[in-house]
Design a protein around this motif. Structure first.
Motif, PDB file in Angstrom:
ATOM      1  N   PRO A 129     -15.467   5.337  -2.718  1.00 56.84           N
ATOM      2  CA  PRO A 129     -14.499   4.232  -2.780  1.00 56.84           C
ATOM      3  C   PRO A 129     -14.227   3.697  -4.180  1.00 56.84           C
ATOM      4  CG  PRO A 129     -16.594   3.480  -1.897  1.00 56.84           C
ATOM      5  CD  PRO A 129     -16.703   4.956  -2.065  1.00 56.84           C
ATOM      6  N   GLU A 130     -12.969   3.263  -4.328  1.00 59.24           N
ATOM      7  CA  GLU A 130     -12.520   2.582  -5.540  1.00 59.24           C
ATOM      8  C   GLU A 130     -11.788   1.319  -5.121  1.00 59.24           C
ATOM      9  OE1 GLU A 130     -10.260   5.107  -8.137  1.00 59.24           O
ATOM     10  OE2 GLU A 130     -11.600   6.803  -7.818  1.00 59.24           O
ATOM     11  N   PHE A 163      -9.904  -2.842   3.107  1.00 56.84           N
ATOM     12  CA  PHE A 163      -9.584  -2.662   1.694  1.00 56.84           C
ATOM     13  C   PHE A 163     -10.858  -2.879   0.908  1.00 56.84           C
ATOM     14  CE2 PHE A 163      -5.384  -4.282   3.033  1.00 56.84           C
ATOM     15  CZ  PHE A 163      -4.547  -3.414   2.366  1.00 56.84           C
ATOM     16  N   VAL A 179       0.855  -1.191   0.000  1.00 58.82           N
ATOM     17  CA  VAL A 179       0.000   0.000   0.000  1.00 58.82           C
ATOM     18  C   VAL A 179       0.886   1.235   0.000  1.00 58.82           C
ATOM     19  CG1 VAL A 179      -1.661   1.328   1.373  1.00 58.82           C
ATOM     20  CG2 VAL A 179      -1.872  -1.146   1.235  1.00 58.82           C
ATOM     21  N   LYS A 213     -10.135   7.715   3.534  1.00 61.67           N
ATOM     22  CA  LYS A 213      -9.077   7.063   2.770  1.00 61.67           C
ATOM     23  C   LYS A 213      -7.732   7.259   3.447  1.00 61.67           C
ATOM     24  CE  LYS A 213      -7.113   6.539  -1.811  1.00 61.67           C
ATOM     25  NZ  LYS A 213      -7.144   6.981  -3.211  1.00 61.67           N
ATOM     26  N   GLU A 261      -3.673   3.425  -1.028  1.00 61.53           N
ATOM     27  CA  GLU A 261      -4.212   2.537  -2.061  1.00 61.53           C
ATOM     28  C   GLU A 261      -3.174   1.513  -2.502  1.00 61.53           C
ATOM     29  OE1 GLU A 261      -3.764   4.959  -6.210  1.00 61.53           O
ATOM     30  OE2 GLU A 261      -5.410   5.563  -4.911  1.00 61.53           O
ATOM     31  N   THR A 262      -3.691   0.451  -3.098  1.00 57.05           N
ATOM     32  CA  THR A 262      -2.845  -0.618  -3.620  1.00 57.05           C
ATOM     33  C   THR A 262      -3.298  -0.997  -5.020  1.00 57.05           C
ATOM     34  OG1 THR A 262      -1.960  -2.833  -3.232  1.00 57.05           O
ATOM     35  CG2 THR A 262      -4.266  -2.471  -2.639  1.00 57.05           C
ATOM     36  N   LYS A 263      -2.356  -1.529  -5.781  1.00 55.59           N
ATOM     37  CA  LYS A 263      -2.675  -2.098  -7.092  1.00 55.59           C
ATOM     38  C   LYS A 263      -2.795  -3.616  -6.983  1.00 55.59           C
ATOM     39  CE  LYS A 263      -0.623   1.682  -9.541  1.00 55.59           C
ATOM     40  NZ  LYS A 263       0.431   2.237 -10.292  1.00 55.59           N
ATOM     41  N   GLY A 294      -9.083  -1.148  -4.364  1.00 57.58           N
ATOM     42  CA  GLY A 294      -7.698  -0.914  -3.995  1.00 57.58           C
ATOM     43  C   GLY A 294      -7.538   0.120  -2.892  1.00 57.58           C
ATOM     44  N   ASP A 295      -8.624   0.823  -2.531  1.00 57.94           N
ATOM     45  CA  ASP A 295      -8.531   1.814  -1.458  1.00 57.94           C
ATOM     46  C   ASP A 295      -8.358   1.141  -0.101  1.00 57.94           C
ATOM     47  OD1 ASP A 295      -8.831   3.982  -3.151  1.00 57.94           O
ATOM     48  OD2 ASP A 295     -10.949   4.319  -2.665  1.00 57.94           O
TER      49      ASP A 295
END
Length: 183
Positions: free
Chosen positions: A128-129, A144, A80, A159, A162-164, A131-132
C-alpha cells in the motif's frame, strides 16, 4: 478377410451421413471455414471473422482503467482514478452508485463496508501507498490509505484505484459518502 460389398457400402454411407449431421452456428455461412478447438495448425483472423456483436466495444474490451469515481460527502469530493482492471475492480464498479459511512481504522485508513458482492478472483495483493483505494478480502470492506507508515505487502489487499486527494480522505471520517462514476 474382405467384407461383403453391401456392408462396406453401408459403413461408408453411415460415416458420410454422420459427418454431415452437424449444423453451422447462425453466425457462420456454409462456406466459411470452421475452426475446431484444439487445432493448433489453424487460427482465426478476427479482422475477417463475422461478428454478431454491435460495432460499439463492450466494457470488457474497453477496460475500466481511467474511469473516474467521485466519493462525495457534502462539499468534500475525493476523485479516484481506476488504475487496475481486475475482477475486484469490476465488482466494485458494478456496485455503483452507493452511499456508505466511512470510519477511521488504525490512524491509517478510512474504511466502509459495501453490501454488494466482491469478486477476488486472481487477486494479486498490494504494497500500500497513501492514496490507494483498496478492498480487504477477509472483511469485504472498501478503504483508502492515507498513512502507510509501517505497512508492508499483503495478499489480503486488492488495489482498485488511487487518488491524489489524500488530505480530503481524512475528512470522510464519520461521513455518509456517495460513491458514483463521474460524469
Amino acid at each position: 478377410m474382405r467384407l461383403p460389398t453391401t456392408a462396406t457400402g453401408a459403413a461408408i454411407a453411415l460415416a458420410l451421413a454422420l459427418a454431415g449431421c452437424g449444423t453451422a452456428p447462425s453466425d457462420e455461412s456454409p462456406t466459411s471455414p470452421r475452426i475446431r478447438a484444439g487445432s493448433p495448425s489453424q487460427s482465426a483472423d478476427p479482422s475477417t471473422a463475422p461478428s454478431s456483436r454491435p460495432a460499439e466495444a463492450t466494457s470488457s474490451e474497453r477496460g475500466v482503467v481511467g474511469t473516474v469515481v467521485h466519493f462525495t460527502a457534502g462539499e468534500v469530493v475525493v476523485e479516484v482514478v481506476i488504475d487496475e482492471d481486475n475482477p475486484t475492480t469490476r465488482s466494485f464498479l458494478a456496485m455503483l452508485p452507493m452511499t456508505l459511512e466511512f470510519s477511521d481504522f488504525g490512524g491509517k485508513e478510512k474504511v466502509a463496508t459495501p453490501t454488494g458482492k466482491w469478486d477476488f478472483t486472481d487477486a494479486e495483493g498490494l504494497d500500500p501507498e497513501a492514496g490507494d483505494l483498496f478492498s480487504y478480502m477477509p472483511w469485504g470492506n472498501l478503504g483508502f490509505f492515507y498513512n502507510t507508515e509501517g505497512n508492508t505487502f499483503s495478499n489480503d489487499l486488492t488495489k482498485i484505484g488511487e487518488t491524489k486527494d489524500i488530505d480530503r480522505i481524512e475528512r470522510l471520517d464519520g461521513q455518509r459518502v456517495t460513491i458514483a462514476v463521474a460524469g
